[in-house]
Scaffold this active site. Structure first.
Site, PDB file in Angstrom:
ATOM      1  N   GLU A   2     -48.838  27.062  23.897  1.00  0.00           N
ATOM      2  CA  GLU A   2     -47.963  26.075  24.553  1.00  0.00           C
ATOM      3  C   GLU A   2     -47.734  26.411  26.027  1.00  0.00           C
ATOM      4  O   GLU A   2     -46.648  26.200  26.569  1.00  0.00           O
ATOM      5  CB  GLU A   2     -46.636  25.962  23.817  1.00  0.00           C
TER       6      GLU A   2
ATOM      7  N   GLU B 215     -49.425  21.997  15.306  1.00  0.00           N
ATOM      8  CA  GLU B 215     -48.076  22.212  14.778  1.00  0.00           C
ATOM      9  C   GLU B 215     -47.409  20.876  14.475  1.00  0.00           C
ATOM     10  O   GLU B 215     -46.958  20.179  15.378  1.00  0.00           O
ATOM     11  CB  GLU B 215     -47.207  23.006  15.761  1.00  0.00           C
TER      12      GLU B 215
END
Length: 1450
Positions: free
Chosen positions: A897, A966
């Site tokens: 991320e 995710e």
């Protein structure tokens, strides 16, 4: 006039000053002119003084070693010298040539060593200069390689060496007081010092004789203890200096950390920051010298290693030179090994392993290489440094330039940026320079930047430990068990407890105290209490081990209370007192005492029998020591057992022996002793040293697991290993290892931050190219083994459960329709300290991946930026676990991320992202790499999506598949926060929409969240439970209906797999908010997804002339474009009822509590004192949650509030996370932040009294930050403390004197370890105290009934930590969940329709954020389980329960 000091040496009645050109060394002493015995020397001296005044920079043509106020002068030339400490007895003669050669190649010109008195004169008048003690051979080897020597004779040396180098026999000399104006000590000190000097003179080894020794040191850091001896300390310093100078070595003498060193001895600095802390020599005629620049720090048992970065060492070395320093010695450059019993109290066997050359003599990069470049840069500018004029310029508030310039020698500038956070642009002489934070740039010719201390160009390497032989065959071992001596078998008796070392004379670590005790029927429930000033105590009652305890470097005393089983009548009590080295420092060392000081029997907690004045029998050492079992010729002096039954594991005081062959090659060798407890090892009669792997660091790992066996100790075959195990261990787990290093890939030079360079070691497996191996991809999907596949993955993090749960978790995920398992790799779990790796228990990643493989599932490995350097040491490549090798791993992830934060790092962030991807791909692991939430991922890496919805996501290039790494089926929870709830209908909707829109790889984060055992949770404030409301709950049970509903979804999707990955995709609008995505093949097969994205209204859709009812916010799956097999909003799966069935704690032997209450504030010795409030995290280094801030104030009896009874108010501001306040040792309250706002302020009335008041503030972290830009700078701890309401208004305590202590006492003592009572006195009771802060509770319990998962019900407690059988259950804090705003309500029922956010469907308002704490069933024994609780605030321990988690389908 400039003073120059000349050192002459009278030899064979002549005044010879002939010297050779060699190189210099380490510790320095002040020295001046030495009187010569012949008059001509005075003439020479006068000539030299004239020449020095006339010569450039004071240099002379005189041969020998002199000095002035700028530097040492060798053979008439000023010298700027770098030195490195190598202690000859801490390696072997066979290692010396290589160590010295590597040191020289590192840019070092001087080798520094102590002289070890207790090695060379173990008995008065008996000398040993053989083997590792051959000082002359060591110095001659240095000379042969063209280096100088700095000889630190001492003869007190400290050095973390046993007794500071003093021979123990000195203690028995009548009238002896060490290191003061004491005639017996001075006599022996002069005698030994003269012995060494004369020995080296006889070999012609001083520079005045043409030898390499250019410096000598007398005494060592005496300034640390001088005040204790008052006026005798000062007179001793003068005597020592005069005595040393009088030995006429012809070279200068130095005294380190001795500001009052008499002329001509040079006073020098020791420390890490002498450029900032050293005021300089005590005379302008002496050079500025740094005798100990600590390259790391020593390590003690129970503590992690101290890591000092290459950048920090280089910065302070450069700063010292910039401030006129001319001699720097690195302590240590090679630390080596404390063989045998040579280490000081509690110090590990490995010494300064983090030095530029590690314990094994291998290069530690980048430290070695970065310093080598520094030395080259400084040496290239030596002329202006030694002869130029220094000018200091201010370039900013925290920036300076140190300029040395001379018309003949040129110019050099040191640009200093002392700002630890910012990159600074500096203008200097019309040129611009960019300096990294806390960095120094060296400008050759005052223009060209040739070196920057914070810019590391050298790739990092990692030490590789490779097992080559495991001693796991029982028949190959033989065992001898020590006999426990009894009183009747002893000859030495006394009616008192005798001092340990008075009897042992330091010939052994061990002394037996034995006693006969007659029990009568009135003594029920007996327990034995022991106090000892020794290090270790083992108590045997009637030949059976009853208990053990030990101290630590911080807690010197041992206090042990253990229940004992006594028979009616005569009992034999045998107590083994053990030492782990004698102290190496301090005043009056000869007066320090060790061993037992108190012994008592307590009967039923009421009657106490003092045994201290009973008749005791003593036995020195162990039988195996006395017969010298470690030597081959003595083996037959005892009876060994050599059958399987005789190999007794976990038995105390056992000797083991076996044979082995040496590994091939000539690389270093180490013995992994992690399966053992405590003891000593010998190979072929040579002592490897003490081991103590059972003494764990606060993170739960041994301080040292691998113990160096020098190659010189080994034969090609038939090597003889002997192990003395003191506590009990498993010799079948010992392994022989080869030690090597591996260069790691590093970032390109364009990467701005040196912290980013660390990431170059993180990833060791990667991909050959997009289309190589068995895993490829195109725009539709991954292709595994040549076949396109849809991947439905389940995130299960291996350390958040236990190995006993893994097969069931993986199987439940498979039964739920998943075909892959995903996990991060947890760097800080695998490498808790640099070079120390752990792959056992919950961190056995290989075992976890093999469990996945055995289930026939794929594996997605998210290596990320915070993990994976340890992979090289975990053996993954050897296990062949990547898909091209036949393994299950089909995808790997680099970074995590980063796209959220890249912009904050500017251009450096972009370059880092590109470098990360390039580095990963270059590793050639044969499977694709991905980067989640990385919108600029390069072409060779797949960009992926994280979030609650990813149907609209598209990869950043058209040739990459659509991957969702995710999908959050729930959300994490924080202490004090509410329960986020995401409905199964919404999760299913998001998944179906993703596959509807062309997705092909989907992962649930989490599918099983598990438990943040110990101190592993982040946040801060994230709960110990990481349940995540996942399809499999924290305890490993399916969460219904979510698990079943998603199982049905997966089945429906896989019915359409061929169409989704191979069919032609078309999209049709069926009306407002209605659409159909259709996949068709050339054969006419068809699959369709119909969706209604309206978040309020159900709708009817007409598709291919058929009508379908689509509830709001739902997707229907038609695998044949006709029949609806699944709709995301229509839940047909069963639901369940979850109950926590409580059971009281119970024990088959009767429930007894042991209680120990800590005192608030400083325990043991304070760690440091400062007139400011320090940052919590920077201080604790996350080795503990706890940091004590303590101070005191004096309240006048005239204060108005005392009369008015209006207490003053304490104001505190903190950056977080939590704080307990104690006033005059009484708990008065707690202040805390929360998961959304970490900092907090406190305003509280405090009960102050007239006189002195103690303020003890216990600051706590509750997990560290786990995301964000620059989160390494996120602070914690107190920032402001004041008291209002006094006569003078406000008393600001922020900058008063604060005393600090890391951790709480029981934590540091390891009270949570099974059977470890620590050095404290426990109270045994059936009614433990309530609401008592800082209290440790220990109770022996049976496991709960049944086989269901177990949770510890802590609703009755306040805040703290819990352990079962030494396993970390984790932090507990049943903090009530509260609203964040008035309209912030919890819900009874959640409307699944519409986009989900974490605060949409909260539950649990007004309830504890976590009440039950998962205790895995595999941690329980059938009986005798030790539950340990540390309660910070106060609670009701008798109300703690074990609850069984029962799930019933409804």
């Amino acid at each position: 006039m400039l003073d120059v000091y000349i050192y002459s040496h009278t030899h064979t009645h002549t005044c010879s000053n002939s010297n050779t050109n060699i190189r210099g060394r380490r510790r320095e002493t002040r020295k001046r002119m030495v009187s010569s015995r012949c008059g001509s020397c005075w003439i020479i001296l006068a000539m030299v003084l004239v020449l020095s005044a006339a010569g450039a920079g004071g240099a002379t043509a005189e041969k020998g070693v002199t000095y002035d106020g700028r530097s040492l002068i060798i053979d008439g030339q000023r010298k700027l010298l770098f030195s490195g400490s190598i202690h000859y007895p801490r390696s072997t003669p066979e290692m010396w040539p290589s160590l010295i050669k590597k040191t020289k190649e590192g840019g070092i010109e001087v080798i520094d060593t102590y002289v070890f008195w207790n090695l060379h004169e173990p008995k008065l008048g008996q000398y040993d200069f053989n083997g590792r003690n051959d000082l002359v051979k060591f110095i001659k080897e240095i000379r042969s390689q063209g280096l100088y020597v700095c000889l630190r004779i001492g003869p007190f040396i400290e050095a973390e060496w046993n007794y500071g180098g003093l021979p123990f026999w000195l203690r028995d000399v009548p009238g002896m007081v060490y290191r003061t104006d004491n005639e017996p000590f001075k006599f022996h000190m002069r005698r030994f010092t003269s012995k060494i000097v004369n020995l080296l003179k006889s070999e012609g080894l001083y520079a005045s004789q043409g030898g390499p020794i250019i410096l000598s040191q007398i005494e060592n850091e005496y300034g640390n203890v001088q005040a204790a001896f008052r006026e005798k300390g000062a007179s001793y310093v003068k005597w020592a200096a005069k005595m040393a100078v009088g030995l006429q070595t012809g070279v200068p003498w130095i005294m380190c950390k001795q500001p009052d060193a008499p002329d001509p001895v040079i006073n020098t600095c020791n420390g890490m920051r002498c450029g900032e802390t050293f005021p300089g020599p005590n005379s302008p005629n002496k050079p500025k010298m740094w005798t100990e620049d600590w390259t790391s720090f020593f390590q003690v048992y129970g503590a992690p290693p101290y890591i000092r970065s290459a950048e920090d060492i280089a910065y302070h070395a450069a700063l010292f030179v910039a401030k006129n320093g001319s001699f720097i010695n690195y302590y240590m450059y090679h630390g080596g090994t404390n063989f045998g019993r040579t280490s000081s109290s509690y110090f590990i066997t490995g010494y300064y392993d983090q030095a530029p050359l590690d314990e094994y003599g291998l290069l530690r990069q980048p430290k070695y290489g970065h310093l080598k470049e520094l030395h080259a840069a400084i040496k290239s500018t030596a002329n202006p440094l030694l002869h130029g004029k220094q000018t200091i310029l201010s370039l900013g508030p925290m920036q300076q330039a140190y300029v040395f310039e001379d018309a003949r020698s040129g110019c050099v500038a040191f640009l200093v940026n002392n700002d630890g956070r910012k990159v600074i642009q500096i203008q200097f002489r019309n040129n611009a320079y960019s300096l990294r934070p806390k960095s120094i740039g060296i400008l050759q010719n005052c223009k060209t930047l040739i070196y920057e201390t914070a810019k590391v160009n050298v790739p990092k390497n990692m030490r590789v430990t490779t097992p080559v032989h495991t001693f796991n065959v029982p028949d190959k071992w033989e065992v001898f068990r020590e006999t426990i001596p009894t009183f009747s078998g002893t000859s030495l008796r006394a009616n008192t407890l005798l001092e340990h070392t008075k009897l042992t004379k330091d010939k052994t670590d061990y002394l037996w105290y034995t006693l006969r005790f007659k029990r009568d029927s009135t003594c029920t429930k007996p327990s034995l209490f022991i106090e000892s000033s020794g290090h270790v105590v083992h108590v045997f009652v009637n030949n059976a081990l009853a208990g053990s305890g030990h101290g630590s470097r911080d807690i010197r005393a041992v206090k042990l209370q253990v229940p004992v089983s006594l028979i009616n009548g005569q009992n034999n009590i045998s107590i083994l007192s053990g030492m782990v080295g004698l102290p190496d420092s301090g005043a009056y060392m000869e007066s320090k005492s060790y061993g037992l000081t108190k012994a008592q029997i307590s009967c039923d907690g009421t009657k106490t029998i003092d045994l201290s004045r009973s008749q005791w029998g003593y036995s020195v050492g162990l039988l195996g020591e006395k017969v010298r079992l470690h030597q081959w010729r003595n083996l037959k002096r005892v009876k060994w057992s050599n059958n399987n039954a005789g190999l007794i594991k976990n038995h105390p005081l056992a000797w083991y022996k076996t044979m082995f062959d040496a590994p091939s090659g000539d690389g270093p060798v180490g013995l992994n002793m992690e399966s053992m407890g405590k003891g000593e090892m010998w190979v072929n009669g040579e002592s490897i040293g003490r081991y103590w792997v059972s003494f764990l660091t606060p993170s739960g790992h041994p301080s040292q697991s691998i113990y160096h066996i020098p190659r010189a100790f080994l034969k090609p075959s038939g090597n003889f290993l002997v192990v003395l195990e003191e506590e009990g261990g498993d010799p079948l787990g010992i392994s022989l290892n080869t030690i090597s290093t591996k260069k790691m890939k590093r970032a390109t030079k364009s990467i701005a931050s040196p912290a980013i360079l660390v990431l170059a070691i993180v990833f060791l497996f990667s991909l050959k190219a997009i289309a190589t191996g068995n895993v490829t991809y195109d725009h539709r999907s991954l292709s595994i083994g040549g076949r396109r596949q849809l991947i439905i993955s389940a995130a299960i993090h291996y350390p958040r459960s236990v190995p006993a749960m893994w097969p069931s978790l993986v199987q439940t995920a498979k039964e739920g329709g998943c075909n892959a398992i995903e996990s991060y790799v947890f760097w800080n779990g695998h490498e808790p300290s640099p070079g120390k790796y752990y792959f056992g228990g919950r961190y056995d990643i290989v075992k976890f991946i093999k469990t996945v493989q055995q289930a026939g599932m794929h594996m997605i490995l998210r290596i990320g930026p915070f993990v994976a350097a340890e992979w090289n040491f975990g053996g993954v490549p050897k296990e062949k676990l990547f898909a091209p090798q036949g393994g299950p791993i089909i995808l790997s992830q680099v970074e995590n991320e980063y796209g959220y934060y890249e912009r904050d790092y500017g251009e450096g962030g972009k370059r880092y992202a590109q470098w990360s991807a390039s580095m990963a791909v270059s590793q050639n692991i044969g499977v694709p790499w991905m980067m989640c939430q990385q919108w600029d991922a390069p072409a060779t890496v797949i960009s992926t999506c994280n979030g609650f919805y990813c149907d609209e996501f598209t990869p950043n290039t058209a040739d990459k598949p659509k991957i969702w790494t995710e999908n959050w089926p729930g959300w994490f929870k924080t202490f004090g926060g509410r329960d986020p709830h995401r409905p199964a209908e919404d999760v299913a909707y998001s998944v179906a929409r993703f596959f509807q829109k062309g997705g092909s790889v989907h992962n649930y984060y989490m599918y099983h969240g598990g438990t943040n055992f110990g101190r592993t949770s982040g946040g801060p404030f994230i709960t110990t439970s990481y349940d995540y409301e996942a399809p499999i709950d924290e305890y490993g049970l399916p969460r219904l209906p979510k698990w079943g509903h998603l199982k049905n979804l997966h089945k429906a999707i896989m019915l359409s797999e061929n169409m989704l990955i191979g069919g032609e995709h078309r999209n049709f609008s069926l009306g407002p908010s209605l659409e159909a995505d259709v996949y068709t093949s050339s054969s006419g097969s068809c699959a369709a997804f119909l969706s209604n994205s309206d978040d309020k209204n159900d709708k009817t859709a007409v598709f291919r002339n058929m009508t379908y009812h689509l509830p709001a916010w739902s997707v229907s799956i038609l695998p044949d474009c006709k029949n609806e097999v699944f709709n995301t909003a229509k839940v047909t799966a069963k639901s369940s009822k979850v109950e926590m069935l409580p059971e009281d704690l119970k024990s088959s032997s009767g429930l007894k509590w042991q209680v120990f209450s800590e005192k608030p504030g400083i325990w043991g010795e304070a760690d440091f004192v400062k007139n400011e409030l320090v940052d919590h995290i920077n201080t604790t280094k996350d080795t503990t949650d706890y940091l004590w801030y303590t101070t005191s104030i004096t309240i006048s009896a005239n204060e108005g509030f005392l009369k008015k009874q209006t207490p003053p108010v304490l104001f505190i501001e903190s950056k977080g996370h939590t704080l307990h306040i104690f006033i005059n040792k009484e708990y008065i309250g707690t202040a805390t932040g929360n998961g959304t706002h970490v900092p907090f302020k406190l305003k509280k009335s405090v009960p102050l009294k007239a006189g002195e008041n103690n303020i003890d503030l216990l600051s706590m972290t509750v997990g560290l930050s786990n995301a964000g830009s620059f989160y390494e700078w996120v602070p914690a701890g107190l920032t402001s403390v004041s008291i209002k309401g006094l006569n003078n208004g406000t008393l600001n305590l922020t900058h008063t004197k604060w005393t600090y202590k890391l951790g709480v006492q029981g934590e540091q003592l390891g009270l949570f370890k099974p059977g470890n009572s620590g050095a404290v006195k426990w109270t045994v009771t059936t009614k433990p105290p309530k609401k008592q802060p800082l209290t440790w509770y220990k109770v022996i319990i049976d496991p709960p009934s049944g086989s269901e998962p177990v949770g510890l019900d802590m609703i009755s407690m306040g805040k703290g930590m819990a352990w079962l059988n030494g396993e970390e259950i984790g932090r507990y804090w049943p903090r009530i969940a509260r609203k964040n705003a008035p309209n912030d309500e919890c819900v009874k029922e959640c409307d699944y329709r519409g986009k989900f956010m974490p605060d949409k469907c909260n539950t649990g308002c007004g309830e504890p954020s976590q009440r039950w704490y998962h205790v895995p069933r595999s941690w329980f024994k059938s009986s005798g389980n030790e539950l340990v609780i540390f309660e910070e605030k106060g609670g009701y321990p008798t109300k703690i329960k074990l609850s069984r988690r029962k799930v019933t389908e409804v």
